[in-house]
Design a protein around this motif. Structure first.
Motif, PDB file in Angstrom:
ATOM      1  N   VAL A 138      -3.309   3.315  -1.576  1.00  0.00           N
ATOM      2  CA  VAL A 138      -3.999   2.337  -2.516  1.00  0.00           C
ATOM      3  C   VAL A 138      -3.237   0.941  -2.401  1.00  0.00           C
ATOM      4  O   VAL A 138      -2.073   0.973  -2.041  1.00  0.00           O
ATOM      5  CB  VAL A 138      -3.980   2.724  -4.158  1.00  0.00           C
ATOM      6  N   LEU A 139      -4.136  -0.073  -2.543  1.00  0.00           N
ATOM      7  CA  LEU A 139      -3.444  -1.263  -2.444  1.00  0.00           C
ATOM      8  C   LEU A 139      -4.215  -2.233  -3.535  1.00  0.00           C
ATOM      9  O   LEU A 139      -5.366  -2.137  -3.760  1.00  0.00           O
ATOM     10  CB  LEU A 139      -3.459  -1.882  -1.213  1.00  0.00           C
ATOM     11  N   LEU A 140      -3.515  -3.410  -3.832  1.00  0.00           N
ATOM     12  CA  LEU A 140      -4.001  -4.387  -4.577  1.00  0.00           C
ATOM     13  C   LEU A 140      -4.814  -5.152  -3.912  1.00  0.00           C
ATOM     14  O   LEU A 140      -5.173  -5.516  -2.753  1.00  0.00           O
ATOM     15  CB  LEU A 140      -3.034  -5.261  -5.260  1.00  0.00           C
ATOM     16  N   THR A 141      -6.158  -5.452  -4.668  1.00  0.00           N
ATOM     17  CA  THR A 141      -7.322  -6.396  -4.124  1.00  0.00           C
ATOM     18  C   THR A 141      -6.813  -7.750  -4.413  1.00  0.00           C
ATOM     19  O   THR A 141      -5.487  -8.003  -4.868  1.00  0.00           O
ATOM     20  CB  THR A 141      -8.683  -6.197  -4.978  1.00  0.00           C
ATOM     21  N   ALA A 181       0.864  -1.131   0.093  1.00  0.00           N
ATOM     22  CA  ALA A 181      -0.195   0.112   0.080  1.00  0.00           C
ATOM     23  C   ALA A 181       0.880   1.406  -0.008  1.00  0.00           C
ATOM     24  O   ALA A 181       1.815   1.228   0.642  1.00  0.00           O
ATOM     25  CB  ALA A 181      -0.949   0.065   1.233  1.00  0.00           C
ATOM     26  N   MET A 182       0.452   2.251  -0.650  1.00  0.00           N
ATOM     27  CA  MET A 182       1.179   3.504  -0.691  1.00  0.00           C
ATOM     28  C   MET A 182       0.144   4.681  -1.173  1.00  0.00           C
ATOM     29  O   MET A 182      -0.912   4.261  -1.715  1.00  0.00           O
ATOM     30  CB  MET A 182       2.461   3.442  -1.724  1.00  0.00           C
ATOM     31  N   SER A 183       0.694   5.856  -0.988  1.00  0.00           N
ATOM     32  CA  SER A 183      -0.120   6.857  -1.402  1.00  0.00           C
ATOM     33  C   SER A 183      -0.047   7.242  -2.657  1.00  0.00           C
ATOM     34  O   SER A 183       0.597   6.892  -3.465  1.00  0.00           O
ATOM     35  CB  SER A 183       0.055   8.216  -0.567  1.00  0.00           C
ATOM     36  N   PRO A 184      -1.318   7.639  -3.608  1.00  0.00           N
ATOM     37  CA  PRO A 184      -1.351   7.985  -4.982  1.00  0.00           C
ATOM     38  C   PRO A 184      -0.048   8.908  -5.301  1.00  0.00           C
ATOM     39  O   PRO A 184       0.379   8.654  -6.360  1.00  0.00           O
ATOM     40  CB  PRO A 184      -2.635   8.512  -4.980  1.00  0.00           C
ATOM     41  N   SER A 185       0.239  10.001  -4.702  1.00  0.00           N
ATOM     42  CA  SER A 185       1.189  10.659  -4.830  1.00  0.00           C
ATOM     43  C   SER A 185       2.809  10.057  -4.695  1.00  0.00           C
ATOM     44  O   SER A 185       3.606  10.410  -5.642  1.00  0.00           O
ATOM     45  CB  SER A 185       1.376  12.287  -4.101  1.00  0.00           C
ATOM     46  N   ASP A 186       2.842   9.082  -3.796  1.00  0.00           N
ATOM     47  CA  ASP A 186       4.262   8.392  -3.692  1.00  0.00           C
ATOM     48  C   ASP A 186       4.161   7.531  -4.944  1.00  0.00           C
ATOM     49  O   ASP A 186       5.158   7.247  -5.582  1.00  0.00           O
ATOM     50  CB  ASP A 186       4.077   7.466  -2.308  1.00  0.00           C
ATOM     51  N   SER A 227      -1.974  13.832 -12.404  1.00  0.00           N
ATOM     52  CA  SER A 227      -3.380  13.638 -13.201  1.00  0.00           C
ATOM     53  C   SER A 227      -3.523  12.346 -13.717  1.00  0.00           C
ATOM     54  O   SER A 227      -4.467  11.666 -13.803  1.00  0.00           O
ATOM     55  CB  SER A 227      -3.351  14.928 -14.015  1.00  0.00           C
ATOM     56  N   GLN A 228      -2.551  11.815 -14.372  1.00  0.00           N
ATOM     57  CA  GLN A 228      -2.332  10.597 -15.103  1.00  0.00           C
ATOM     58  C   GLN A 228      -2.519   9.469 -14.104  1.00  0.00           C
ATOM     59  O   GLN A 228      -3.108   8.395 -14.308  1.00  0.00           O
ATOM     60  CB  GLN A 228      -1.105  10.396 -16.131  1.00  0.00           C
ATOM     61  N   THR A 229      -1.987   9.702 -12.888  1.00  0.00           N
ATOM     62  CA  THR A 229      -1.903   8.806 -11.815  1.00  0.00           C
ATOM     63  C   THR A 229      -3.181   8.410 -11.323  1.00  0.00           C
ATOM     64  O   THR A 229      -3.918   7.252 -11.225  1.00  0.00           O
ATOM     65  CB  THR A 229      -1.040   9.035 -10.644  1.00  0.00           C
ATOM     66  N   SER A 230      -4.055   9.731 -11.357  1.00  0.00           N
ATOM     67  CA  SER A 230      -5.625   9.385 -10.773  1.00  0.00           C
ATOM     68  C   SER A 230      -6.142   8.742 -11.760  1.00  0.00           C
ATOM     69  O   SER A 230      -7.188   8.174 -11.342  1.00  0.00           O
ATOM     70  CB  SER A 230      -5.906  10.856 -10.513  1.00  0.00           C
TER      71      SER A 230
END
Length: 191
Positions: A112-115, A68-73, A83-86
């Motif tokens: 965010v993390l994998l299901t 798990a990591m933040s979208p910005s990381d 913006s592309q990450t989002s």
């Protein structure tokens, strides 16, 4: 996506990195050209067989490795802009591959993390990508592979340091016209 043209695979020109005379002698161009050819194989696996984009695959593989990591990381780690990450994360969430969890104590922050679906997808695609990796490197001896890995690591560190040192004063803001606005500035006569 078109498969690379045969002419790209038949170039015999060895780049003159010591004294570049054309675009074909520039490392960035040669690496980009290589990624266009080799990366298209991975893109075809991802898109045709699993219905995800290469960018989505990159995020799946990063999250499988780093958890798990933040979208910005994640954006910083993958060199994809925020913006592309989002957009990519929204696509992965809509497919049930990634989930977003709020950070306890600060609901504005998330990781965010994998299901389970994402982990299963990773376990299907990764061996296929490793196969492409081995086939691309098959003409290099083990020693040449080690040397390549060492050289790539050194070049990566140098490029990162150079990017930090030569970072432009301001980005070409998209809301202010982006690169088009800067181009117009260049064409204006100077007094």
């Amino acid at each position: 996506m078109d498969f690379p043209k045969a002419s790209l695979g038949t170039q015999n020109h060895f780049p003159q990195f010591e004294s570049p005379q054309s675009i074909f002698d520039l490392l960035n161009f040669r690496v980009s050209e290589f990624m266009g050819i080799s990366g298209s194989l991975v893109t075809r696996i991802c898109e045709n067989e699993y219905g995800i984009t290469r960018e989505e695959w990159q995020f799946v593989a990063m999250l499988a490795e780093l958890n798990a990591m933040s979208p910005s990381d994640l954006a910083a780690r993958t060199t994809v802009d925020r913006s592309q990450t989002s957009k990519t994360l929204r696509g992965l969430m809509s497919k049930g591959i990634v989930e977003r969890q709020s950070v306890p104590g600060d609901r504005r922050k998330a990781k965010v993390l994998l299901t389970e679906v994402g982990r299963d997808l990773y376990s299907l695609i990764f061996p296929r990508v490793v196969q492409v990796h081995h086939e691309v490197l098959q003409d290099l001896s083990p020693e040449a592979r080690r040397t390549l890995a060492q050289n790539l690591s050194a070049m990566h560190a140098r490029a990162f340091a150079l990017a930090q040192r030569l970072k432009p004063e301001g980005a070409a803001g998209r809301r202010q016209g982006g690169s088009r606005a800067n181009w117009k500035k260049v064409l204006k006569p100077q007094p």
